[in-house]
Design an enzyme around this catalytic site. Structure first.
Site, short mmCIF file in Angstrom:
data_model
loop_
_atom_site.label_atom_id
_atom_site.label_comp_id
_atom_site.label_asym_id
_atom_site.label_seq_id
_atom_site.Cartn_x
_atom_site.Cartn_y
_atom_site.Cartn_z
N LYS A 20 32.48 21.55 47.68
CA LYS A 20 32.55 21.34 46.24
C LYS A 20 34.00 21.35 45.76
CE LYS A 20 32.09 24.72 43.28
NZ LYS A 20 31.57 25.78 42.39
N SER A 21 34.77 22.33 46.23
CA SER A 21 36.15 22.48 45.77
C SER A 21 36.98 21.26 46.11
CB SER A 21 36.77 23.73 46.39
OG SER A 21 36.10 24.90 45.96
N GLN A 165 40.80 28.88 38.81
CA GLN A 165 40.65 27.53 38.26
C GLN A 165 41.62 27.27 37.12
OE1 GLN A 165 36.49 27.30 37.24
NE2 GLN A 165 35.85 27.80 39.32
N ASP A 306 32.64 33.87 45.79
CA ASP A 306 31.41 33.09 45.93
C ASP A 306 30.54 33.59 47.08
OD1 ASP A 306 32.00 31.49 43.80
OD2 ASP A 306 32.83 29.85 44.99
N GLN A 329 35.94 39.22 39.19
CA GLN A 329 35.75 37.86 38.69
C GLN A 329 34.38 37.30 39.03
OE1 GLN A 329 37.54 38.76 41.30
NE2 GLN A 329 38.08 37.10 42.68
N LYS A 333 31.16 34.06 36.79
CA LYS A 333 30.75 32.82 37.44
C LYS A 333 29.55 32.24 36.68
CE LYS A 333 33.91 33.05 40.62
NZ LYS A 333 34.99 32.03 40.72
#
Length: 424
Positions: A20-21, A165, A306, A329, A333
């Site tokens: 995805k990234s 991001q 993640d 963090q 999400k």
């Protein structure tokens, strides 16, 4: 949609889906470049589809042909495209495309689904304002929808790095600003995701100087992106799920298509599983994970938030306590993954204690239960792993969320021997 999952014995080989990234970064660079790019085997559904729409909204021509995507970029002409950019559920796409949209003098409005509207973007908006962008935030108590209107001029900005991001967004846009930019990052998290961005900038020949800690950047302005032709690497974030499945299921699963030279941070999931007692055999383009008797460990997940949902299931199946730390963090999400995983594993009989920046999971015997993904793709897949190793039947509501990053999850796991029934 829901999944009905029963205890399963897994084995075999699996090809890991595209990153995805990397997909989102490829589409952004291709959209901004002058000329024709070919992106081979990207993620075509979920977040990848949202990024394709965003690239088209910037004015690029985007066409999918089989497994590949062909993009004709705008070459710096920010007058093209649409005034409205709908990012669906894609937080990464939202942040990365927001700064790019601010390069031009027209107003662009961003929105997304209910989940995305709950995500924070204000730190990025504050940094863009320092670089000459006009920002309008419409909501009360939420950051989305918002509008940005440039042109982003360059200059000096300080950005909060609670989400990598925000940093990556500025790093992609600032080379195209007319003036040089000096970016300072406070409280940097998820450093490997910034390294992925720097990998892309290096491939593009972008002139940028940065500190060893990745907290200060000097970016020359008036640069440009060039078209490219490349295949998207496999996704280590998705690989975490079959890796954990093998570790807790006690059998061997080969994960194919992985490149350990890739800067993706989630490749560290294999080292964490080794710490917990799994055996990992790395090859040139694949890795095989052998299950065993897992034990609790203390794991810092700052670089790989993640992986928290999947590793939380590994901890639930391990002997003793596992402490996940330095991963605050994970609360910002698609869901508050710390709170959600604590709640859903609790329904399955596992003792979980939340920490401000992580969680403590006491291993035990997983019990089948009715659980909910909260429409978070990684939570849905993690709960499926738990269900495959629980006593009794597990029903997962909102399981369709998995398609955001791993559209073939059910098919792949059925081929490994999983007992999953999809109910529409």
């Amino acid at each position: 949609m829901k999944w009905i999952v029963h205890p399963s014995v897994l084995s075999g080989a699996i090809t890991i889906p595209p990153s995805k990234s990397h997909t989102i970064r490829a589409l952004l660079v291709a959209a901004l470049a002058a000329g024709d790019s070919v992106i081979r085997c990207p993620l075509l559904k979920g977040d990848g589809a949202s990024a394709m729409r965003a690239a088209a909204s910037l004015g690029a021509t985007v066409e999918a042909d089989g497994e590949d995507v062909y993009v004709t970029g705008i070459g710096g002409d920010m007058s093209l495209g649409a005034d409205m950019i709908d990012m669906g559920n894609s937080g990464t796409g939202l942040n990365l495309f927001a700064s790019a949209a601010a390069l031009g003098g027209r107003a662009r409005r961003f929105d997304g689904d209910a989940s995305l509207r709950g995500r924070p973007v204000k730190p990025l908006m504050e940094a863009l304002e320092q670089l000459g962008v006009k920002v309008t935030m419409e909501g009360s108590g939420q950051d989305l929808p918002f509008s940005v209107q440039g042109p982003l001029k360059g200059g000096r900005a300080v950005v909060n790095g609670i989400s990598s991001q925000f940093v990556s967004s500025l790093l992609f846009a600032c080379p195209l600003a007319p003036e040089d930019s000096h970016i300072t990052v406070q409280d940097l998290h998820e450093q490997p995701y910034v390294e992925i961005t720097l990998w892309w900038l290096a491939k593009q020949g972008i002139e940028i100087e940065y500190s060893k800690e990745l907290t200060t950047y000097v970016i020359r302005g008036a640069q440009s992106y060039k078209p490219f032709d490349m295949a998207i690497p496999a996704d280590f974030s998705s690989a975490a799920f079959p890796a954990v499945a093998a570790a807790i299921n006690g059998s061997a699963i080969e994960l194919c298509g992985l490149d350990f030279s890739d800067p993706q941070g989630d490749k560290e999931v294999f080292r964490h599983l080794e710490t917990m007692g799994a055996k990992v055999k790395r090859g040139d383009s694949s890795v095989t994970v052998y299950g065993g008797s897992l034990k609790g460990a203390i794991l810092d997940l700052n670089a790989m938030p993640d992986a928290l949902p999947a590793l939380a299931v590994a901890a639930a199946a391990a002997h003793g306590e596992t402490v996940f730390s330095n991963v605050e963090q994970a609360r910002i999400k698609e869901t508050d993954r710390i709170s959600v995983m604590a709640s859903e594993l609790g329904k399955m009989g596992i003792d979980v204690k939340e920490l401000p920046d992580g969680m403590v999971v006491r291993g035990g015997s997983l019990k089948g239960a009715n659980v909910n993904s909260h429409y978070d793709h990684r939570v849905a897949m993690a709960l499926a792993l738990a269900g495959m190793n629980a006593n009794g039947e597990t029903v997962i509501e909102g399981a369709e969320a998995a398609e955001i990053t791993y559209p073939s999850f059910v098919e792949d796991f059925l081929n490994l021997g999983a007992d999953i029934v999809v109910v529409s």
